[in-house]
Design a protein around this motif. Structure first.
Motif, PDB file in Angstrom:
ATOM      1  N   CYS A   1       0.661  -1.511  -0.097  1.00 41.80           N
ATOM      2  CA  CYS A   1      -0.087   0.381   0.433  1.00 41.80           C
ATOM      3  C   CYS A   1       1.252   1.246   0.057  1.00 41.80           C
ATOM      4  O   CYS A   1       0.572   2.290  -0.639  1.00 41.80           O
ATOM      5  CB  CYS A   1      -1.078  -0.248   1.651  1.00 41.80           C
ATOM      6  SG  CYS A   1      -2.235  -1.597   1.596  1.00 41.80           S
ATOM      7  N   LEU A   2       1.739   1.490   0.835  1.00 37.22           N
ATOM      8  CA  LEU A   2       2.816   2.278   0.803  1.00 37.22           C
ATOM      9  C   LEU A   2       2.994   2.416  -0.620  1.00 37.22           C
ATOM     10  O   LEU A   2       3.789   3.809  -0.804  1.00 37.22           O
ATOM     11  CB  LEU A   2       3.905   1.728   2.330  1.00 37.22           C
ATOM     12  CG  LEU A   2       4.222   3.211   3.037  1.00 37.22           C
ATOM     13  CD1 LEU A   2       2.525   4.012   3.415  1.00 37.22           C
ATOM     14  CD2 LEU A   2       5.000   2.785   4.155  1.00 37.22           C
ATOM     15  N   LEU A   3       4.303   1.120  -0.704  1.00 36.53           N
ATOM     16  CA  LEU A   3       4.903   1.688  -2.510  1.00 36.53           C
ATOM     17  C   LEU A   3       4.185   1.964  -2.728  1.00 36.53           C
ATOM     18  O   LEU A   3       4.743   2.866  -4.040  1.00 36.53           O
ATOM     19  CB  LEU A   3       4.925   0.591  -2.709  1.00 36.53           C
ATOM     20  CG  LEU A   3       6.316  -0.650  -1.479  1.00 36.53           C
ATOM     21  CD1 LEU A   3       6.691  -1.277  -2.074  1.00 36.53           C
ATOM     22  CD2 LEU A   3       7.818   0.032  -1.895  1.00 36.53           C
ATOM     23  N   GLU A   4       2.962   1.891  -3.252  1.00 39.68           N
ATOM     24  CA  GLU A   4       2.096   2.120  -4.541  1.00 39.68           C
ATOM     25  C   GLU A   4       0.625   3.083  -4.011  1.00 39.68           C
ATOM     26  O   GLU A   4       0.138   4.391  -4.834  1.00 39.68           O
ATOM     27  CB  GLU A   4       0.763   1.220  -4.843  1.00 39.68           C
ATOM     28  CG  GLU A   4       1.446  -0.097  -5.759  1.00 39.68           C
ATOM     29  CD  GLU A   4       1.364  -0.669  -6.099  1.00 39.68           C
ATOM     30  OE1 GLU A   4      -0.291  -0.664  -6.189  1.00 39.68           O
ATOM     31  OE2 GLU A   4       1.415  -2.518  -5.575  1.00 39.68           O
ATOM     32  N   GLY A   5       1.132   3.658  -2.588  1.00 39.39           N
ATOM     33  CA  GLY A   5       0.759   4.944  -1.768  1.00 39.39           C
ATOM     34  C   GLY A   5      -1.085   4.667  -2.809  1.00 39.39           C
ATOM     35  O   GLY A   5      -2.114   5.319  -2.808  1.00 39.39           O
ATOM     36  N   LEU A   6      -1.537   3.522  -2.326  1.00 35.80           N
ATOM     37  CA  LEU A   6      -2.890   2.942  -2.297  1.00 35.80           C
ATOM     38  C   LEU A   6      -4.059   3.294  -1.858  1.00 35.80           C
ATOM     39  O   LEU A   6      -3.557   3.825  -0.180  1.00 35.80           O
ATOM     40  CB  LEU A   6      -2.933   1.191  -2.366  1.00 35.80           C
ATOM     41  CG  LEU A   6      -2.345   0.511  -3.940  1.00 35.80           C
ATOM     42  CD1 LEU A   6      -2.225  -0.738  -3.167  1.00 35.80           C
ATOM     43  CD2 LEU A   6      -2.364   1.164  -4.904  1.00 35.80           C
ATOM     44  N   ASP A   7      -5.002   3.354  -1.841  1.00 35.08           N
ATOM     45  CA  ASP A   7      -6.592   4.356  -0.985  1.00 35.08           C
ATOM     46  C   ASP A   7      -6.942   2.682   0.187  1.00 35.08           C
ATOM     47  O   ASP A   7      -7.276   1.900  -0.948  1.00 35.08           O
ATOM     48  CB  ASP A   7      -7.419   5.184  -1.804  1.00 35.08           C
ATOM     49  CG  ASP A   7      -8.576   4.974  -0.947  1.00 35.08           C
ATOM     50  OD1 ASP A   7      -8.610   5.270  -0.157  1.00 35.08           O
ATOM     51  OD2 ASP A   7      -9.630   5.176  -1.831  1.00 35.08           O
ATOM     52  N   ASP A   8      -6.664   2.807   0.910  1.00 33.26           N
ATOM     53  CA  ASP A   8      -6.952   1.477   1.812  1.00 33.26           C
ATOM     54  C   ASP A   8      -8.346   1.380   1.620  1.00 33.26           C
ATOM     55  O   ASP A   8      -8.613   0.049   1.644  1.00 33.26           O
ATOM     56  CB  ASP A   8      -6.632   2.126   3.136  1.00 33.26           C
ATOM     57  CG  ASP A   8      -5.757   1.027   3.631  1.00 33.26           C
ATOM     58  OD1 ASP A   8      -5.237  -0.014   3.206  1.00 33.26           O
ATOM     59  OD2 ASP A   8      -5.977   0.789   4.999  1.00 33.26           O
ATOM     60  N   ILE A   9      -9.352   1.955   1.750  1.00 35.76           N
ATOM     61  CA  ILE A   9     -10.949   1.893   2.075  1.00 35.76           C
ATOM     62  C   ILE A   9     -11.049   1.477   0.963  1.00 35.76           C
ATOM     63  O   ILE A   9     -12.044   1.062   0.490  1.00 35.76           O
ATOM     64  CB  ILE A   9     -10.972   3.720   2.288  1.00 35.76           C
ATOM     65  CG1 ILE A   9     -10.831   3.757   3.790  1.00 35.76           C
ATOM     66  CG2 ILE A   9     -12.989   3.420   2.240  1.00 35.76           C
ATOM     67  CD1 ILE A   9     -11.661   5.765   3.903  1.00 35.76           C
ATOM     68  N   GLY A  10     -10.641   1.922  -0.392  1.00 36.80           N
ATOM     69  CA  GLY A  10     -11.339   1.691  -2.132  1.00 36.80           C
ATOM     70  C   GLY A  10     -10.484   0.671  -1.886  1.00 36.80           C
ATOM     71  O   GLY A  10     -11.114  -0.046  -2.645  1.00 36.80           O
ATOM     72  N   LEU A  11      -9.231  -0.130  -1.538  1.00 33.41           N
ATOM     73  CA  LEU A  11      -8.944  -2.129  -1.750  1.00 33.41           C
ATOM     74  C   LEU A  11     -10.061  -2.770  -0.727  1.00 33.41           C
ATOM     75  O   LEU A  11     -10.792  -3.383  -1.313  1.00 33.41           O
ATOM     76  CB  LEU A  11      -7.828  -1.546  -1.209  1.00 33.41           C
ATOM     77  CG  LEU A  11      -6.839  -1.343  -1.899  1.00 33.41           C
ATOM     78  CD1 LEU A  11      -5.385  -1.979  -0.879  1.00 33.41           C
ATOM     79  CD2 LEU A  11      -6.488  -2.494  -2.925  1.00 33.41           C
ATOM     80  N   SER A  12     -10.648  -2.566   0.449  1.00 35.36           N
ATOM     81  CA  SER A  12     -11.677  -2.453   0.772  1.00 35.36           C
ATOM     82  C   SER A  12     -13.004  -2.570   0.793  1.00 35.36           C
ATOM     83  O   SER A  12     -13.544  -3.697   0.454  1.00 35.36           O
ATOM     84  CB  SER A  12     -11.822  -2.252   2.570  1.00 35.36           C
ATOM     85  OG  SER A  12     -10.324  -2.621   3.234  1.00 35.36           O
ATOM     86  N   LEU A  13     -13.418  -1.710  -0.272  1.00 36.16           N
ATOM     87  CA  LEU A  13     -15.126  -1.242  -0.929  1.00 36.16           C
ATOM     88  C   LEU A  13     -14.739  -2.658  -2.138  1.00 36.16           C
ATOM     89  O   LEU A  13     -15.667  -2.940  -2.473  1.00 36.16           O
ATOM     90  CB  LEU A  13     -14.765  -0.308  -1.013  1.00 36.16           C
ATOM     91  CG  LEU A  13     -15.359   0.674   0.010  1.00 36.16           C
ATOM     92  CD1 LEU A  13     -15.562   2.236  -0.475  1.00 36.16           C
ATOM     93  CD2 LEU A  13     -16.598   0.515   0.155  1.00 36.16           C
ATOM     94  N   ARG A  14     -13.549  -3.108  -2.528  1.00 38.46           N
ATOM     95  CA  ARG A  14     -13.672  -4.021  -3.724  1.00 38.46           C
ATOM     96  C   ARG A  14     -14.450  -5.664  -3.343  1.00 38.46           C
ATOM     97  O   ARG A  14     -14.171  -6.340  -3.726  1.00 38.46           O
ATOM     98  CB  ARG A  14     -11.911  -4.068  -4.153  1.00 38.46           C
ATOM     99  CG  ARG A  14     -12.011  -3.438  -4.712  1.00 38.46           C
ATOM    100  CD  ARG A  14     -10.513  -3.812  -5.647  1.00 38.46           C
ATOM    101  NE  ARG A  14      -9.687  -3.196  -5.774  1.00 38.46           N
ATOM    102  CZ  ARG A  14      -8.582  -3.073  -6.221  1.00 38.46           C
ATOM    103  NH1 ARG A  14      -6.994  -4.430  -6.267  1.00 38.46           N
ATOM    104  NH2 ARG A  14      -7.464  -2.058  -6.057  1.00 38.46           N
TER     105      ARG A  14
END
Ligand code: SF4
Lengths: 471, 205
Positions: B173-186
């Motif tokens: 998540c950190l390497l890619e700067g991912l949106d945690d919530i967006g990931l969980s909403l999948r």
């Protein structure tokens, strides 16, 4: 090997794992989300910016507590920034459909006091709040822990949390609680033995005859301070004490539904032979009334002891912490605890502001007066606790003795509201943190039980409550 | 979120154990309703004197720590309250990594949400880094380190190099700067299935 024997933590955990996608942390379902004004505004703002909704507003409950003045509720809030934070909570709850126990609500109070009191907290649930003392709710046999604001936003949006399963730590306290010793003394003693980081990475389950003998509110006092040993959560298996406490509470199941819930809850306690990652065993008989002398809750000793000499610590970190702490506290090693004079006494906070705490304090001061050198205040944990205390005449006992009797809130536990210590003022406090500046910049906090705080208010210095003449 | 791959920066050494979040950001600054602007209040009670001027004795105010972006600390860093204002303040001040022997759990988690890497190293390694930082300061200079999250290493240019461990998901998540919530909403379908299996009413929308 009994591979199927599970701990209380295992059972709640297993029941709440939504999915464990490959390469990701598991998603844990959250049953109850408690919200307060300080750690939520940025989370709601995040939802708004992303165009997201609160997934289960009916499982989300909010109350303002940290910032609220504990003086007359009819007056406007003088601090404009506090007022803005409380107004923001109001607006967010309205916008997102979250139930708010507002300042004018008879049930407003400290979030960790009203959760159990209203029956929001129930055994077997997962409960989170943007507040590290969320562990309090574990006293009812739930898995409850504090989270940061980004996680608050995550729970609001998804009703889940990304979590690796923590390790389990059984803290067993055997034997009977000695007279004059309270739940607060037990937990301070345990923290002193474990250190402030002894529980990191673990969920504590408190077990043993001593813990089982505690009433519901005393169990909350114990679980409340789990974070001070570094553990994110503390829990106690539900039993008849728990069920009796919950029966009839506003938001608890009613009638046949309640009996069905009890049948489920009875299956929660750890199975015989369940294995904890770590076990530590203590004897209640070893515990005397506790007083902290330093600037973290593990810097604690018995009321019959002296302030330690920093040179006594073999670990260099501990030694320099002790030196720094004594300098901040204005204390010298070797001083007898009972010789420490006090300026202020604070009875309140989510650790010790429930009706049993107020009864314990009132029984000590009945017939006595607060020492001329001391300013003392009692801040009930919720509107309900306050009304109950007034119905029992406890407010009169406190007022007649010279205590200030206040409205519900966090008050001087953290001094984010008008109740603070002045620099160098020394306070006996029933709260949970004695960090530098916690109760006001330069303020000096000693953590104690409600009975010890009350006795100290009368004498103007600490006294051993075991020698108290009750009138 | 700001992605994190590698970072090289000046090290500030804070030689105290059990630094709690009340010290990192005192409560009088928790009343803001934004996530930004907390850096000016970082370590406020230690950093500033009663007259508002900088406290020259405080570690971060020393010349050796000017413009630091890697914080070196002792045991149990970030204990106490769950306030994310603590990592907000550290990040806003300019820190991208914190190195300590141990961290408090909630603080540790909060760092990842804010583009900052918390790094656990052995007590002996931390001690060595304190020595190197002090030596650089004594020579009138500054000590620099590189944090490489792809390789999971921390190193300097004088032979110190250690690897550290970090949860693979948090790292990604950190390497890619991912949106945690967006990931969980999948995983909304799984969440709804859990709710249905537990007898909760369906969530509309
Ligand atoms: S009473 Fe103190 S510890 Fe409890 S929630 Fe309020 S500020 Fe936090």
């Amino acid at each position: 090997m009994p591979t199927t024997a599970r701990t209380l933590l295992d059972k709640i955990w297993d029941d709440h794992v939504v999915c464990s996608p490959a390469g990701e942390l598991p998603l844990l379902y959250i049953d109850r989300h408690l919200v307060h004004e300080v750690t939520s505004p940025q989370a709601f703002e995040g939802l708004r910016l992303a165009g997201r909704k609160v997934r289960r507003p009916e499982a989300t409950f909010a109350t303002p507590d940290h910032n609220v003045p504990t003086s007359d509720r009819r007056l406007p809030i003088a601090d404009p920034v506090s007022k803005q934070q409380i107004d923001t909570l109001r607006a967010n709850c309205r916008e997102f459909g979250v139930r708010l126990f507002d300042l004018d609500d008879a049930d407003q109070g400290i979030v960790h006091v009203i959760g159990p009191e209203l029956g929001i907290t129930q055994p077997g649930m997962t409960i989170v709040c943007g507040d590290s003392h969320t562990a309090t709710h574990g006293a009812l046999g739930s898995l409850a822990f504090g989270i940061g604001t980004s996680e608050v936003e995550h729970v609001l949006a998804t009703q889940t949390l990304r979590q690796a399963k923590p390790k389990s730590l059984e803290l067993r306290v055997e034997g009977r609680l000695p007279s004059g010793v309270t739940a607060k003394d037990i937990v301070l003693y345990l923290i002193g033995r474990l250190s402030t980081e002894g529980g990191v990475g673990h969920v504590i389950e408190y077990t043993g005859a001593c813990i089982r003998s505690l009433g519901m509110e005393q169990r909350m006092t114990v679980c409340n301070m789990s974070i001070e040993a570094g553990a994110r959560a503390g829990m106690i298996a539900p039993d008849a004490v728990t069920f009796d406490y919950l029966r009839g509470r506003d938001l608890a199941p009613k009638g046949a539904a309640f009996e069905a819930a009890v049948a489920r809850w009875e299956k929660l306690p750890s199975d015989p032979g369940a294995v904890y990652d770590r076990v530590e065993i203590f004897q209640a008989a070893d515990v005397v009334p506790q007083v902290t002398w330093g600037t973290n809750p593990a810097q604690v000793t018995g009321v019959d002891a002296t302030v330690p000499d920093p040179g006594r610590f073999t670990d260099p970190n501990d030694r320099s912490s002790a030196e720094r702490a004594l300098e901040y506290m204005g204390l010298a090693g070797g001083t007898r605890i009972v010789d420490i004079p006090l300026d202020r006494v604070f009875i309140g906070s989510c650790t010790n502001s429930r009706i049993e705490d107020l009864r314990a304090a009132a029984s000590v001061i009945r017939g006595y007066r607060v020492a001329a050198t001391v300013r003392a205040m009692v801040v009930p944990g919720s509107g309900r606790v306050k009304r109950q205390a007034e119905a029992e005449g406890l407010d009169r006992v406190f007022r007649e003795a010279g205590f200030d009797w206040r409205e519900a809130g966090c008050s001087m536990c953290l001094g984010m509201n008008p109740d603070t210590l002045a620099p160098q003022e020394r306070c006996a406090s029933t709260s949970n943190r004695n960090f530098e500046g916690r109760q006001g910049k330069g303020g000096r906090t000693h953590l104690v039980s409600p009975a010890m705080a009350a006795a100290a208010a009368v004498r103007g210095h600490f006294v051993d409550i075991r020698d108290w003449q009750f009138k | 979120m700001q992605p994190f791959t590698t970072h090289t920066g000046i090290v500030a050494a804070l030689d105290r154990a059990n630094v709690d979040t009340d010290q990192i950001i005192p409560k009088q600054f928790l009343k803001r309703i934004e996530r930004t602007g907390f850096g000016q209040f970082l370590f406020f009670d230690w950093r500033f004197l009663a007259d508002g001027g900088p406290n020259p004795e405080f570690e971060l105010n020393k010349p050796a720590a000017a413009d630091a972006s890697v914080l070196l600390a002792r045991r149990n860093f970030g204990c106490g309250s769950s306030r994310e204002h603590a990592p907000w303040a550290l990040a806003d001040y300019g820190f991208r990594a914190v190195i300590a022997p141990t961290f408090a759990d909630i603080f540790f988690n909060n760092c990842f949400q804010n583009g900052m890497v918390p790094i656990r190293l052995d007590e002996a390694d931390v001690e060595e880094l304190f020595r190197r930082t002090a030596a650089a300061a004594a020579a009138g200079g500054q000590y620099r380190m590189t944090v490489d999250l792809r390789a999971c290493t921390v190193s300097d240019d004088a032979g110190f190099s250690r690897s550290f461990t970090v949860d693979p998901f948090r790292r990604q998540c950190l390497l890619e700067g991912l949106d945690d919530i967006g990931l969980s909403l999948r995983h909304t379908a799984e969440i709804a299935a859990w709710e249905a299996a537990h007898g909760l009413p369906a969530v509309s929308g």
